[in-house]
Design an enzyme around this catalytic site. Sequence first.
Site, PDB file in Angstrom:
ATOM      1  CB  ALA A   1       5.199 -15.116   9.353  1.00  0.00           C
TER       2      ALA A   1
ATOM      3  CB  SER B   1      -8.920  -8.579  14.537  1.00  0.00           C
ATOM      4  OG  SER B   1      -9.640  -8.914  13.369  1.00  0.00           O
TER       5      SER B   1
ATOM      6  CB  THR C   1       0.414 -13.975   1.393  1.00  0.00           C
ATOM      7  OG1 THR C   1      -0.923 -13.704   1.798  1.00  0.00           O
ATOM      8  CG2 THR C   1       0.539 -13.780  -0.116  1.00  0.00           C
TER       9      THR C   1
ATOM     10  CD  GLN D   1     -27.622  -7.699 -11.584  1.00  0.00           C
ATOM     11  OE1 GLN D   1     -27.162  -8.539 -10.801  1.00  0.00           O
ATOM     12  NE2 GLN D   1     -28.867  -7.761 -12.019  1.00  0.00           N
TER      13      GLN D   1
ATOM     14  CD  GLU E   1      -1.260  -6.122   3.868  1.00  0.00           C
ATOM     15  OE1 GLU E   1      -1.024  -4.946   4.141  1.00  0.00           O
ATOM     16  OE2 GLU E   1      -0.526  -6.829   3.168  1.00  0.00           O
TER      17      GLU E   1
HETATM   18  C1  LIG Z   1      -5.993 -15.012   1.748  1.00  0.00           C
HETATM   19  C2  LIG Z   1      -5.410 -14.477   3.025  1.00  0.00           C
HETATM   20  C3  LIG Z   1      -4.085 -14.076   3.050  1.00  0.00           C
HETATM   21  C4  LIG Z   1      -3.525 -13.602   4.249  1.00  0.00           C
HETATM   22  N1  LIG Z   1      -2.176 -13.285   4.269  1.00  0.00           N
HETATM   23  C5  LIG Z   1      -1.586 -12.991   5.466  1.00  0.00           C
HETATM   24  C6  LIG Z   1      -0.166 -12.814   5.548  1.00  0.00           C
HETATM   25  O1  LIG Z   1       0.557 -12.881   4.539  1.00  0.00           O
HETATM   26  N2  LIG Z   1       0.382 -12.603   6.764  1.00  0.00           N
HETATM   27  C7  LIG Z   1      -0.362 -12.525   7.899  1.00  0.00           C
HETATM   28  O2  LIG Z   1       0.217 -12.327   8.969  1.00  0.00           O
HETATM   29  N3  LIG Z   1      -1.724 -12.677   7.862  1.00  0.00           N
HETATM   30  C8  LIG Z   1      -2.341 -12.914   6.666  1.00  0.00           C
HETATM   31  N4  LIG Z   1      -3.719 -13.091   6.614  1.00  0.00           N
HETATM   32  C9  LIG Z   1      -4.494 -13.034   7.830  1.00  0.00           C
HETATM   33  C10 LIG Z   1      -5.430 -11.834   7.906  1.00  0.00           C
HETATM   34  O3  LIG Z   1      -4.700 -10.658   8.116  1.00  0.00           O
HETATM   35  C11 LIG Z   1      -6.471 -12.131   8.997  1.00  0.00           C
HETATM   36  O4  LIG Z   1      -7.345 -13.119   8.473  1.00  0.00           O
HETATM   37  C12 LIG Z   1      -7.236 -10.900   9.414  1.00  0.00           C
HETATM   38  O5  LIG Z   1      -6.399 -10.021  10.111  1.00  0.00           O
HETATM   39  C13 LIG Z   1      -8.460 -11.244  10.278  1.00  0.00           C
HETATM   40  O6  LIG Z   1      -8.144 -12.128  11.287  1.00  0.00           O
HETATM   41  P1  LIG Z   1      -9.066 -13.412  11.538  1.00  0.00           P
HETATM   42  O7  LIG Z   1      -9.197 -14.118  10.219  1.00  0.00           O
HETATM   43  O8  LIG Z   1      -8.497 -14.184  12.665  1.00  0.00           O
HETATM   44  O9  LIG Z   1     -10.491 -12.851  11.904  1.00  0.00           O
HETATM   45  P2  LIG Z   1     -10.985 -12.368  13.372  1.00  0.00           P
HETATM   46  O10 LIG Z   1      -9.976 -11.445  13.952  1.00  0.00           O
HETATM   47  O11 LIG Z   1     -11.381 -13.557  14.162  1.00  0.00           O
HETATM   48  O12 LIG Z   1     -12.261 -11.538  12.982  1.00  0.00           O
HETATM   49  C14 LIG Z   1     -13.512 -12.143  12.654  1.00  0.00           C
HETATM   50  C15 LIG Z   1     -14.529 -11.033  12.411  1.00  0.00           C
HETATM   51  O13 LIG Z   1     -14.666 -10.253  13.612  1.00  0.00           O
HETATM   52  C16 LIG Z   1     -14.417  -8.881  13.342  1.00  0.00           C
HETATM   53  N5  LIG Z   1     -13.762  -8.260  14.496  1.00  0.00           N
HETATM   54  C17 LIG Z   1     -12.705  -8.724  15.209  1.00  0.00           C
HETATM   55  N6  LIG Z   1     -12.392  -7.874  16.191  1.00  0.00           N
HETATM   56  C18 LIG Z   1     -13.251  -6.827  16.096  1.00  0.00           C
HETATM   57  C19 LIG Z   1     -13.424  -5.607  16.812  1.00  0.00           C
HETATM   58  N7  LIG Z   1     -12.630  -5.281  17.836  1.00  0.00           N
HETATM   59  N8  LIG Z   1     -14.437  -4.783  16.436  1.00  0.00           N
HETATM   60  C20 LIG Z   1     -15.248  -5.089  15.406  1.00  0.00           C
HETATM   61  N9  LIG Z   1     -15.122  -6.239  14.675  1.00  0.00           N
HETATM   62  C21 LIG Z   1     -14.133  -7.082  15.013  1.00  0.00           C
HETATM   63  C22 LIG Z   1     -13.516  -8.882  12.125  1.00  0.00           C
HETATM   64  O14 LIG Z   1     -13.580  -7.664  11.411  1.00  0.00           O
HETATM   65  C23 LIG Z   1     -14.084 -10.043  11.334  1.00  0.00           C
HETATM   66  O15 LIG Z   1     -15.187  -9.621  10.579  1.00  0.00           O
HETATM   67  C24 LIG Z   1      -4.318 -13.506   5.413  1.00  0.00           C
HETATM   68  C25 LIG Z   1      -5.660 -13.900   5.359  1.00  0.00           C
HETATM   69  C26 LIG Z   1      -6.206 -14.373   4.200  1.00  0.00           C
HETATM   70  C27 LIG Z   1      -7.648 -14.809   4.199  1.00  0.00           C
END
Ligand SMILES: Cc1cc2nc3c(=O)[nH]c(=O)nc-3n(C[C@H](O)[C@H](O)[C@H](O)COP(=O)(O)OP(=O)(O)OC[C@H]3O[C@@H](n4cnc5c(N)ncnc54)[C@H](O)[C@@H]3O)c2cc1C
Length: 383
Positions: free
Chosen positions: A125, A133, A159, A336, A363
């Site tokens: 978590a 990110s 997850t 495809q 991840e």
């Molecule tokens: C199905 C699923 C399971 C998950 N399981 C877990 C879990 O078990 N534990 C846990 O802690 N988290 C979990 N996550 C969370 C996951 O790790 C995050 O969704 C991921 O790290 C991205 O964060 P965000 O969704 O807030 O996207 P954001 O950080 O808001 O990013 C949005 C977009 O902006 C881009 N971006 C952001 N910053 C930059 C930068 N500096 N330079 C270039 N591009 C950038 C990203 O690449 C992305 O394309 C899970 C997510 C999903 C969808």
Amino acid sequence: MAVERMLPTPEAEDLIALTREIAAKELAPRAAGAERDAAFPREAFRVLGRAGLLGLPYPEDAGGGGQPYEVYLQVLEEIGAVWASVAVGVSVHTLSCFAPHSFGADALRGRLPDMLGGDLLGGYALSEAQAGSDAAALSTRAVRDGDVYRVTGTKMWITHGGEADFYVLFARTSDDGGRGISCFLVDGDQPGLTFGAPERKMGLTGSTTAQLHFDDAPVPADRRIGADGEGFPIALAALDSGRLGIAACAVGLAQGALDRAVAYAAEREQFGRPIIENQGLAFLLADMAAAVESARATYLDAARRKDRGLPFARQASIAKLVATDAAMRVTTDAVQVLGGYGYTRDFPVERYMREAKVMQIFEGTNQIQRMVIGRHLARAARG
Ligand SMILES: Cc1cc2nc3c(=O)[nH]c(=O)nc-3n(C[C@H](O)[C@H](O)[C@H](O)COP(=O)(O)OP(=O)(O)OC[C@H]3O[C@@H](n4cnc5c(N)ncnc54)[C@H](O)[C@@H]3O)c2cc1C
């Protein structure tokens, strides 16, 4: 088609044979139905746990399988070729055992045999709604109050949220940015912890993803893992290894899609002959095979470095990037190859394509992997 593997020991060969048997008999028949019904496959984890496959890369004296990462990842890949949700679950569980094993005090390490033996399932978590990110921006708070930390805040995207027996939680114990984060081991039935409804996802529907709500939850102080304020380096170290797990899951998924596509192309006839005999389609399949095999070689290289105690963070990011991008491309191409049938839910390749997408996101998104790789390059250039 069974992948021809170069395994380091006869024991590893036995493990792969065992995994293939479980995958064929226990996982494959249940995967499509569970994904359709969004049913969490707890029984599948019990089966894998009883077979000793839920703690493979941890030492035997801690209750693990004592296997090199190279072997663990190939087991994971075999599971991923059949059921991505379960492979991702095994990867997340293994990631969740990292902090208690590597940084936990003796009392916490005493729980490892149950964790690694498969009796207990883990969750990790870290993420929050406003800290994805940029995970160091997390705002869930843990305030020391005598023998407990009082935890308040919401974790997002977890997850196994609501299904796990324990969570490795990262929470803020001071306002000092990344240095103000601490790590805790929290039970699934921790008072003050409730769960959101499962997210309605594009794929990996059998793998429950939910919010964790902490409302003044009194987490015993001896559940802290590592020193106060040292949680963030633990989170990052766990993710270095975890990324390799996702790379292996992605290669398995891509291999599964490739196998389906080749079998279909050899059987489906148009213009009076199997479609695989058209060079245009055979080249597409050849590119898919090249993508799968080069992605496998990339994660194995990183794993072998880790097994030898060499730095592997850059290679782990490269493996995650290469393998998950390959999985997206290969699963899309598999649709495809199957033409209109590939676009229906009667064949599994559309599901593989939906499942591949998230692997480029969790991840550490693939943009973040590029950022990590770029930082390593810049550091090396500075000498
Ligand atoms: C199905 C699923 C399971 C998950 N399981 C877990 C879990 O078990 N534990 C846990 O802690 N988290 C979990 N996550 C969370 C996951 O790790 C995050 O969704 C991921 O790290 C991205 O964060 P965000 O969704 O807030 O996207 P954001 O950080 O808001 O990013 C949005 C977009 O902006 C881009 N971006 C952001 N910053 C930059 C930068 N500096 N330079 C270039 N591009 C950038 C990203 O690449 C992305 O394309 C899970 C997510 C999903 C969808």
